[in-house]
Scaffold this motif. Sequence first.
Motif, PDB file in Angstrom:
ATOM      1  N   GLN A   1      20.974  22.902  60.426  1.00 11.15           N
ATOM      2  CA  GLN A   1      19.500  22.610  61.196  1.00 11.15           C
ATOM      3  C   GLN A   1      18.734  22.416  62.420  1.00 11.15           C
ATOM      4  O   GLN A   1      18.556  22.809  63.278  1.00 11.15           O
ATOM      5  CB  GLN A   1      18.371  23.027  60.069  1.00 11.15           C
ATOM      6  N   ARG A   2      18.989  20.831  61.990  1.00 10.68           N
ATOM      7  CA  ARG A   2      18.486  19.761  63.064  1.00 10.68           C
ATOM      8  C   ARG A   2      19.642  20.021  64.332  1.00 10.68           C
ATOM      9  O   ARG A   2      18.990  20.643  65.596  1.00 10.68           O
ATOM     10  CB  ARG A   2      18.469  18.587  62.437  1.00 10.68           C
ATOM     11  N   ILE A   3      20.727  20.171  63.815  1.00 12.07           N
ATOM     12  CA  ILE A   3      22.103  20.666  65.276  1.00 12.07           C
ATOM     13  C   ILE A   3      21.414  21.787  65.896  1.00 12.07           C
ATOM     14  O   ILE A   3      21.673  21.665  67.279  1.00 12.07           O
ATOM     15  CB  ILE A   3      23.631  20.509  64.655  1.00 12.07           C
ATOM     16  N   ALA A   4      21.626  22.852  65.046  1.00  8.20           N
ATOM     17  CA  ALA A   4      21.395  24.545  65.717  1.00  8.20           C
ATOM     18  C   ALA A   4      20.486  23.763  66.596  1.00  8.20           C
ATOM     19  O   ALA A   4      20.016  24.736  67.131  1.00  8.20           O
ATOM     20  CB  ALA A   4      21.254  25.526  64.335  1.00  8.20           C
ATOM     21  N   SER A   5      18.889  23.639  66.030  1.00  8.18           N
ATOM     22  CA  SER A   5      18.064  23.796  66.803  1.00  8.18           C
ATOM     23  C   SER A   5      18.116  22.906  68.246  1.00  8.18           C
ATOM     24  O   SER A   5      17.396  23.244  69.388  1.00  8.18           O
ATOM     25  CB  SER A   5      16.671  23.504  66.461  1.00  8.18           C
ATOM     26  N   GLU A   6      18.491  21.626  68.242  1.00 13.12           N
ATOM     27  CA  GLU A   6      18.892  20.927  68.964  1.00 13.12           C
ATOM     28  C   GLU A   6      20.372  21.798  69.926  1.00 13.12           C
ATOM     29  O   GLU A   6      20.077  21.639  71.823  1.00 13.12           O
ATOM     30  CB  GLU A   6      19.426  19.219  69.376  1.00 13.12           C
ATOM     31  N   LEU A   7      21.065  22.799  69.760  1.00 14.46           N
ATOM     32  CA  LEU A   7      22.037  23.109  70.447  1.00 14.46           C
ATOM     33  C   LEU A   7      21.107  24.041  71.146  1.00 14.46           C
ATOM     34  O   LEU A   7      21.717  24.901  71.730  1.00 14.46           O
ATOM     35  CB  LEU A   7      22.945  23.961  69.377  1.00 14.46           C
ATOM     36  N   HIS A   8      19.795  24.871  71.132  1.00 16.36           N
ATOM     37  CA  HIS A   8      19.371  26.103  71.071  1.00 16.36           C
ATOM     38  C   HIS A   8      18.030  25.385  72.316  1.00 16.36           C
ATOM     39  O   HIS A   8      17.626  26.521  72.977  1.00 16.36           O
ATOM     40  CB  HIS A   8      18.703  26.914  70.380  1.00 16.36           C
ATOM     41  N   THR A   9      17.589  24.510  72.300  1.00 20.58           N
ATOM     42  CA  THR A   9      16.967  23.676  73.050  1.00 20.58           C
ATOM     43  C   THR A   9      17.080  23.036  74.543  1.00 20.58           C
ATOM     44  O   THR A   9      18.461  22.748  74.734  1.00 20.58           O
ATOM     45  CB  THR A   9      16.556  22.244  72.317  1.00 20.58           C
ATOM     46  N   PRO A  10      16.347  24.016  75.362  1.00 21.28           N
ATOM     47  CA  PRO A  10      16.811  23.740  77.214  1.00 21.28           C
ATOM     48  C   PRO A  10      17.038  21.656  76.843  1.00 21.28           C
ATOM     49  O   PRO A  10      16.153  20.702  76.660  1.00 21.28           O
ATOM     50  CB  PRO A  10      15.927  24.059  77.735  1.00 21.28           C
ATOM     51  N   ARG A  11      18.132  21.567  77.829  1.00 20.50           N
ATOM     52  CA  ARG A  11      18.226  19.445  78.137  1.00 20.50           C
ATOM     53  C   ARG A  11      17.263  19.652  79.037  1.00 20.50           C
ATOM     54  O   ARG A  11      17.200  20.454  79.966  1.00 20.50           O
ATOM     55  CB  ARG A  11      20.160  19.407  78.072  1.00 20.50           C
ATOM     56  N   VAL A  12      16.958  18.643  79.532  1.00 17.62           N
ATOM     57  CA  VAL A  12      16.372  17.765  80.574  1.00 17.62           C
ATOM     58  C   VAL A  12      17.378  17.298  81.360  1.00 17.62           C
ATOM     59  O   VAL A  12      18.441  16.811  81.166  1.00 17.62           O
ATOM     60  CB  VAL A  12      15.604  16.733  80.349  1.00 17.62           C
ATOM     61  N   THR A  13      17.162  17.642  82.808  1.00 17.69           N
ATOM     62  CA  THR A  13      18.217  17.245  83.925  1.00 17.69           C
ATOM     63  C   THR A  13      18.205  16.051  84.227  1.00 17.69           C
ATOM     64  O   THR A  13      16.757  15.493  83.935  1.00 17.69           O
ATOM     65  CB  THR A  13      18.374  18.291  84.902  1.00 17.69           C
ATOM     66  N   ALA A  14      19.315  15.479  84.286  1.00 23.24           N
ATOM     67  CA  ALA A  14      18.998  13.932  85.274  1.00 23.24           C
ATOM     68  C   ALA A  14      17.623  13.266  85.555  1.00 23.24           C
ATOM     69  O   ALA A  14      16.896  12.224  85.881  1.00 23.24           O
ATOM     70  CB  ALA A  14      20.068  13.344  85.244  1.00 23.24           C
ATOM     71  N   ALA A  15      17.847  15.100  86.445  1.00 25.98           N
ATOM     72  CA  ALA A  15      16.459  14.844  87.716  1.00 25.98           C
ATOM     73  C   ALA A  15      15.270  14.502  87.354  1.00 25.98           C
ATOM     74  O   ALA A  15      13.503  13.825  87.423  1.00 25.98           O
ATOM     75  CB  ALA A  15      16.750  15.801  88.763  1.00 25.98           C
ATOM     76  N   LYS A  16      14.793  15.177  86.361  1.00 24.18           N
ATOM     77  CA  LYS A  16      13.495  16.013  86.067  1.00 24.18           C
ATOM     78  C   LYS A  16      13.410  14.153  84.624  1.00 24.18           C
ATOM     79  O   LYS A  16      12.359  13.949  84.052  1.00 24.18           O
ATOM     80  CB  LYS A  16      13.382  16.415  85.266  1.00 24.18           C
ATOM     81  N   LYS A  17      14.203  13.390  84.512  1.00 21.81           N
ATOM     82  CA  LYS A  17      14.106  12.556  83.692  1.00 21.81           C
ATOM     83  C   LYS A  17      14.345  10.788  83.901  1.00 21.81           C
ATOM     84  O   LYS A  17      15.083  10.718  84.654  1.00 21.81           O
ATOM     85  CB  LYS A  17      15.201  12.297  82.168  1.00 21.81           C
ATOM     86  N   ALA A  18      13.358  10.146  83.585  1.00 19.33           N
ATOM     87  CA  ALA A  18      12.777   8.888  84.185  1.00 19.33           C
ATOM     88  C   ALA A  18      14.455   8.336  83.514  1.00 19.33           C
ATOM     89  O   ALA A  18      14.998   8.461  82.425  1.00 19.33           O
ATOM     90  CB  ALA A  18      12.120   7.769  84.155  1.00 19.33           C
ATOM     91  N   ALA A  19      14.804   7.113  84.012  1.00 15.66           N
ATOM     92  CA  ALA A  19      15.785   6.677  83.740  1.00 15.66           C
ATOM     93  C   ALA A  19      15.272   5.263  82.810  1.00 15.66           C
ATOM     94  O   ALA A  19      14.434   4.741  83.068  1.00 15.66           O
ATOM     95  CB  ALA A  19      16.717   5.741  84.781  1.00 15.66           C
ATOM     96  N   PRO A  20      15.934   4.876  81.623  1.00 12.41           N
ATOM     97  CA  PRO A  20      15.730   4.195  80.481  1.00 12.41           C
ATOM     98  C   PRO A  20      16.130   2.979  81.221  1.00 12.41           C
ATOM     99  O   PRO A  20      17.062   2.543  82.046  1.00 12.41           O
ATOM    100  CB  PRO A  20      16.531   4.336  79.428  1.00 12.41           C
ATOM    101  N   ALA A  21      14.660   1.629  80.434  1.00 12.69           N
ATOM    102  CA  ALA A  21      14.668   0.399  81.426  1.00 12.69           C
ATOM    103  C   ALA A  21      16.142  -0.020  80.767  1.00 12.69           C
ATOM    104  O   ALA A  21      16.187   0.373  79.734  1.00 12.69           O
ATOM    105  CB  ALA A  21      13.400  -0.616  80.908  1.00 12.69           C
ATOM    106  N   ARG A  22      17.231  -1.262  81.238  1.00  6.71           N
ATOM    107  CA  ARG A  22      18.016  -1.579  81.104  1.00  6.71           C
ATOM    108  C   ARG A  22      17.608  -3.126  80.177  1.00  6.71           C
ATOM    109  O   ARG A  22      16.558  -3.914  80.303  1.00  6.71           O
ATOM    110  CB  ARG A  22      19.021  -1.736  82.082  1.00  6.71           C
ATOM    111  N   LYS A  23      18.407  -3.143  79.517  1.00  8.67           N
ATOM    112  CA  LYS A  23      18.098  -4.393  78.333  1.00  8.67           C
ATOM    113  C   LYS A  23      18.324  -5.172  78.592  1.00  8.67           C
ATOM    114  O   LYS A  23      20.352  -4.905  79.352  1.00  8.67           O
ATOM    115  CB  LYS A  23      18.694  -4.293  76.482  1.00  8.67           C
ATOM    116  N   ARG A  24      18.093  -6.281  78.625  1.00  7.10           N
ATOM    117  CA  ARG A  24      18.916  -7.603  78.983  1.00  7.10           C
ATOM    118  C   ARG A  24      19.464  -7.926  77.673  1.00  7.10           C
ATOM    119  O   ARG A  24      19.184  -8.649  77.444  1.00  7.10           O
ATOM    120  CB  ARG A  24      17.677  -9.077  79.464  1.00  7.10           C
TER     121      ARG A  24
END
Length: 74
Positions: free
Chosen positions: A41-64
Amino acid sequence: MELRRDIAEYRAAAEAQADVVRERINAALEVSRRTREEIEQRIASELHTPRVTAAKKAAPARKRTRASTRASAK
């Protein structure tokens, strides 16, 4: 006669143990079925959920890493 009584006791104990094991196996199978259904069910719901594009999503902080902290300390 004594030998048959002993065998019957062992057989009854073995059947009781088999019943307990069978119940545990069935319970484990039920849990695994529910877990599988939840995952599907989780896989199916994620497949039907619109994805956030890279331009809209903030880049994650890099780990040191240790290597990068040692290099910067020198």
